[in-house]
Design an enzyme around this catalytic site. Structure first.
Site, PDB file in Angstrom:
ATOM      1  N   ASP A 180      19.932  11.565 -20.127  1.00 55.32           N
ATOM      2  CA  ASP A 180      20.782  10.780 -19.233  1.00 55.32           C
ATOM      3  C   ASP A 180      21.459  11.757 -18.273  1.00 55.32           C
ATOM      4  O   ASP A 180      22.294  12.560 -18.698  1.00 55.32           O
ATOM      5  CB  ASP A 180      21.830  10.007 -20.045  1.00 55.32           C
ATOM      6  CG  ASP A 180      22.680   9.080 -19.195  1.00 55.32           C
ATOM      7  OD1 ASP A 180      22.645   9.191 -17.946  1.00 55.32           O
ATOM      8  OD2 ASP A 180      23.390   8.236 -19.783  1.00 55.32           O
ATOM      9  N   TYR A 200      24.117   4.422  -0.831  1.00 53.89           N
ATOM     10  CA  TYR A 200      22.828   5.025  -1.189  1.00 53.89           C
ATOM     11  C   TYR A 200      22.476   6.138  -0.207  1.00 53.89           C
ATOM     12  O   TYR A 200      22.086   7.240  -0.615  1.00 53.89           O
ATOM     13  CB  TYR A 200      21.735   3.955  -1.197  1.00 53.89           C
ATOM     14  CG  TYR A 200      20.353   4.510  -1.460  1.00 53.89           C
ATOM     15  CD1 TYR A 200      19.970   4.873  -2.742  1.00 53.89           C
ATOM     16  CD2 TYR A 200      19.440   4.677  -0.423  1.00 53.89           C
ATOM     17  CE1 TYR A 200      18.707   5.389  -2.998  1.00 53.89           C
ATOM     18  CE2 TYR A 200      18.175   5.193  -0.669  1.00 53.89           C
ATOM     19  CZ  TYR A 200      17.819   5.542  -1.952  1.00 53.89           C
ATOM     20  OH  TYR A 200      16.572   6.063  -2.189  1.00 53.89           O
ATOM     21  N   SER A 211      14.272  10.619   0.166  1.00 54.67           N
ATOM     22  CA  SER A 211      14.156   9.274   0.728  1.00 54.67           C
ATOM     23  C   SER A 211      14.402   9.327   2.218  1.00 54.67           C
ATOM     24  O   SER A 211      15.164  10.161   2.714  1.00 54.67           O
ATOM     25  CB  SER A 211      15.202   8.364   0.071  1.00 54.67           C
ATOM     26  OG  SER A 211      15.319   7.135   0.768  1.00 54.67           O
ATOM     27  N   LYS A 250      21.885  10.200  -0.759  1.00 56.72           N
ATOM     28  CA  LYS A 250      20.634  10.875  -0.417  1.00 56.72           C
ATOM     29  C   LYS A 250      20.834  11.928   0.678  1.00 56.72           C
ATOM     30  O   LYS A 250      20.132  12.944   0.694  1.00 56.72           O
ATOM     31  CB  LYS A 250      19.573   9.846  -0.005  1.00 56.72           C
ATOM     32  CG  LYS A 250      19.034   9.049  -1.183  1.00 56.72           C
ATOM     33  CD  LYS A 250      18.373   9.962  -2.210  1.00 56.72           C
ATOM     34  CE  LYS A 250      17.684   9.220  -3.328  1.00 56.72           C
ATOM     35  NZ  LYS A 250      17.001  10.128  -4.282  1.00 56.72           N
TER      36      LYS A 250
END
Length: 312
Positions: A66, A156, A143, A160
């Protein structure tokens, strides 16, 4: 022949699962893959696919890891029986979609913890040994959302963008140690990523103003169309990871698709950002952009419908 030891985070589905299978079933039998998952209860699909692909029994192992827990990362490292990791793939990630003002603080913190702090924890655990051995490769799932801002993906994209800076900084530092860092920049990929997105519950959108709700609805239609028409299969993306892994002189960035590069170039061509902002807004929110307008836009017709999603 000594095998290349690869550890991959985020292997319950998507790119991580497919990359683990691709390497474990490689005809060269030159990889030992440690596929890690936050919850080992989710490993069933990985093993089922491994059996169907005929992966040699000693080519693949699963470990609990994790990225939110430094002790969990350290425990996974300690269970690598070879005592080393030659290739580390930081793939675990989480998305978040919706108007920024609607996100709960805990949800924002969770995304940043997985995507940014989780990547840092993983690197902190494995980089020291690579530096001591003066050998190692790090592949990070990047991404298009780390190269350009996407509407309704603010948190998000923030995570990134941070990963881009993290990896670029390390890429400058680490070559004298024989360690190379590469980002695999992905567009939309057909995985369960969209289903796993943290999102704004439907009722919560009632608290947003009417214009924002309308724009979000238009964005969702755009997102569905992009995934329907332009998304890549994960098997195609894993070949880009493999190319980076095998490159004699790895680059910092590899692109799984060139479809979003015109917009990325536009950001660089106009440092003020005005051209990119206008082009992206028009591409995402214009219901039917005029053909002559899109053809005249910087980058050509591809700007009519760039992938504007939270991919990976």
């Amino acid at each position: 022949m000594e095998r290349t030891v690869v550890l991959i985070t985020g292997c319950s589905s998507g790119i991580g699962l497919h990359l683990a299978l691709r390497l474990a079933s490689d005809p060269s039998r030159s990889f030992k893959v440690y596929a890690t998952l936050r919850d080992l209860g989710a490993q069933g699909p990985l093993w089922e696919a491994a059996r169907s692909r005929g992966c040699p029994p000693d080519s693949l192992e699963t470990l609990q890891l994790d990225v939110r827990d430094a002790d969990s990362v350290a425990a996974a490292r300690a269970r690598v029986t070879e005592g080393r990791v030659d290739v580390l793939v930081c793939n675990a990630g989480r998305g978040l979609l919706g108007p920024l003002e609607m996100h709960a603080a805990g949800t924002v913190g969770s995304v940043l913890d997985v995507n940014v702090a989780g990547t840092v924890r993983t690197l902190q655990a494995f980089l020291p040994d690579m530096k001591r051995r003066r050998s190692g490769r790090v592949l990070v799932t990047g991404s298009m959302g780390g190269l350009m801002g996407l509407p309704f993906n603010a948190v998000y994209c923030a995570s990134k963008f941070a990963i881009e800076g993290l990896c670029e900084s390390l890429a400058v530092l680490l070559p004298p140690f024989g360690v190379h860092v590469s980002l695999i920049e992905c567009g939309p990929v057909r995985t369960a990523f969209l289903e796993k997105l943290e999102s704004v519950p439907g009722g919560a959108l009632d608290g947003a103003d009417a214009e924002t709700r309308d724009l979000f609805s238009r964005y969702q239609r755009h997102l569905e169309r992009i995934f329907r028409e332009a998304a890549q299969d994960p098997e195609e993306v894993t070949e880009v990871f493999l190319a980076a892994l095998r490159a004699p002189r790895p680059a910092l960035r590899y692109f799984s698709t060139e479809s979003f590069l015109p917009l990325a170039h536009l950001r660089l061509a106009d440092p003020s950002g005005c051209s990119y902002v206008a082009a992206m807004h028009r591409a995402v929110f214009a219901d039917e952009p005029a053909e002559e307008e899109s053809a005249a836009a910087p980058g050509g017709p591809e700007l009519r419908a760039p992938p504007a999603a939270a991919p990976q």
